[in-house]
Design a protein around this motif. Structure first.
Motif, short mmCIF file in Angstrom:
data_model
loop_
_atom_site.label_atom_id
_atom_site.label_comp_id
_atom_site.label_asym_id
_atom_site.label_seq_id
_atom_site.Cartn_x
_atom_site.Cartn_y
_atom_site.Cartn_z
N LEU A 1 -105.24 -2.51 39.46
CA LEU A 1 -105.62 -1.71 38.29
C LEU A 1 -104.44 -1.57 37.33
O LEU A 1 -104.61 -1.62 36.11
N LEU A 2 -103.24 -1.41 37.88
CA LEU A 2 -102.04 -1.34 37.05
C LEU A 2 -101.80 -2.68 36.37
O LEU A 2 -101.41 -2.74 35.19
N GLY A 3 -102.03 -3.78 37.08
CA GLY A 3 -101.88 -5.10 36.49
C GLY A 3 -102.84 -5.31 35.34
O GLY A 3 -102.48 -5.90 34.31
N LEU A 4 -104.08 -4.82 35.49
CA LEU A 4 -105.05 -4.94 34.42
C LEU A 4 -104.64 -4.12 33.20
O LEU A 4 -104.85 -4.54 32.06
N SER B 1 -109.18 -3.83 42.58
CA SER B 1 -109.49 -2.65 43.40
C SER B 1 -109.36 -1.40 42.55
O SER B 1 -108.37 -1.23 41.83
N VAL B 2 -110.35 -0.54 42.64
CA VAL B 2 -110.36 0.72 41.91
C VAL B 2 -110.53 1.86 42.91
O VAL B 2 -111.58 1.96 43.56
N GLY B 3 -109.50 2.67 43.06
CA GLY B 3 -109.58 3.79 44.00
C GLY B 3 -109.75 3.34 45.43
O GLY B 3 -110.43 4.03 46.21
N GLY B 4 -109.16 2.20 45.79
CA GLY B 4 -109.27 1.69 47.14
C GLY B 4 -110.53 0.90 47.41
O GLY B 4 -110.71 0.38 48.51
N LEU C 1 -113.64 -4.53 43.91
CA LEU C 1 -114.74 -4.96 43.05
C LEU C 1 -115.07 -6.39 43.44
O LEU C 1 -114.51 -7.34 42.90
N ALA C 2 -115.97 -6.54 44.39
CA ALA C 2 -116.22 -7.86 44.97
C ALA C 2 -117.39 -8.58 44.33
O ALA C 2 -117.38 -9.80 44.20
N GLY C 3 -118.42 -7.86 43.96
CA GLY C 3 -119.63 -8.49 43.45
C GLY C 3 -119.53 -8.91 41.99
O GLY C 3 -118.79 -8.31 41.20
N ASP C 4 -120.29 -9.94 41.62
CA ASP C 4 -120.30 -10.41 40.23
C ASP C 4 -120.90 -9.37 39.29
O ASP C 4 -120.53 -9.32 38.12
N VAL C 5 -121.83 -8.57 39.79
CA VAL C 5 -122.42 -7.53 38.94
C VAL C 5 -121.34 -6.54 38.48
O VAL C 5 -121.31 -6.13 37.32
N GLY C 6 -120.43 -6.19 39.38
CA GLY C 6 -119.34 -5.29 39.02
C GLY C 6 -118.45 -5.89 37.94
O GLY C 6 -118.01 -5.20 37.01
#
Length: 307
Positions: free
Chosen positions: A69-72, A132-135, A138-143
């Protein structure tokens, strides 16, 4: 648009969802190109360089253990900083000289990435973890579809508010003519550099999302043709408009899918997709400049008001 972005992804197949995500990424970059060309009057042929900077920033930080998340968050900042450093001397150029200079920046960057072991070299950067957001990963394409289109809505809101602000009035004056804008007290140089950095930040944000979605980066992921695509998208949709980049990106991305399908048919040579892309981009640009010089969205707006 936000409601549509939320409702559409669960209804798409896996292949359609991948196109939908890449469309959101492309439209995010194109919003910056439209802002840069439509208001600051600067032609760029190297916007994919800032997409690459954002992608490699996020990817390299994630590979070395920095929270994704920091990288983003850092991806657009690094891209904007790079644009500010590059743009300070570069924006003294005008017209096709500036276009060729931005193209040279992308070629230099691609050369550095292909030769640098720190970036994976020509083989590419592999093993980029998922966002990863809050541990929670985000694995799925919908996310990722929600993430990509949420970023698009964010940059559109930033653009709309910027154009409607006092600085936006200065940008509109700058788009009309630099001499007149300077005579009216608009700090032309500072505004041009700011818009250049902001458009790079949009591309960097899109690059960060792309890196985490694909999980692999290589210099070949950011060809010169990609920068040309963004220019075509911006011109087709309408420069200096908020929704034009989305419409232009949608038209071009779907066109690319059709051309790739046609170029990979049995009996077609291996270079067919690239040749078809260049030819069709040139044809689309010529037709738009001749018959819709302001783009599709301004033409539709004028037609609606004239009814």
């Amino acid at each position: 648009m936000l409601v549509a972005a939320i409702a559409v992804p669960p209804l798409l197949s896996r292949s359609q969802l991948a196109v939908f995500i890449l469309l959101g990424v492309a439209a995010t970059v194109t919003v910056g190109v439209s802002l840069l060309m439509g208001y600051a009057g600067q032609v760029t042929l190297g916007q994919a360089a800032f997409l690459a900077i954002g992608a490699y920033t996020a990817g390299l930080l994630a590979v070395h253990g920095v929270p994704t998340l920091l990288g983003l968050a850092l991806a657009p900042l690094v891209a904007a900083l790079a644009a500010a450093l590059i743009g300070a001397p570069l924006l003294r150029l005008r017209g096709h000289h500036l276009a060729f200079a931005t193209l040279a920046v992308q070629l230099i960057l691609l050369s550095l990435l292909s030769q640098g072991d720190w970036a994976g070299g020509a083989i590419g950067l592999q093993g980029i973890p998922r966002l990863s957001v809050g541990g929670h990963e985000l694995a799925g394409d919908v996310g990722y579809a929600y993430l990509a289109w949420g970023a698009l809505v964010l940059v559109m809101l930033i653009t709309a508010n910027l154009v409607a602000s006092r600085s936006g009035r200065g940008l509109r004056a700058l788009a009309t003519g630099e001499i007149a804008a300077a005579a009216s007290g608009v700090p032309v140089g500072r505004y041009r550099l700011t818009v250049f950095a902001l458009s790079a930040a949009f591309a960097g944000l899109a690059g960060g999302i792309y890196a985490y979605y694909v999980g692999y980066l290589a210099p070949g992921s950011f060809p010169v043709l990609l920068s040309i695509e963004y220019v075509v998208m911006a011109v087709v949709g309408g420069l200096g408009t908020t929704f034009g980049p989305v419409l232009g990106a949608t038209a071009v991305v779907l066109l690319v899918q059709v051309l790739n399908h046609l170029g990979t048919q049995p009996g077609m040579p291996g270079y067919a997709p690239a040749v078809l892309s260049y030819a069709v981009y040139a044809l689309v640009l010529v037709l738009v400049v001749l018959y819709l010089p302001r783009g599709v969205v301004p033409a539709l707006t004028s037609w609606r008001k004239g009814r």
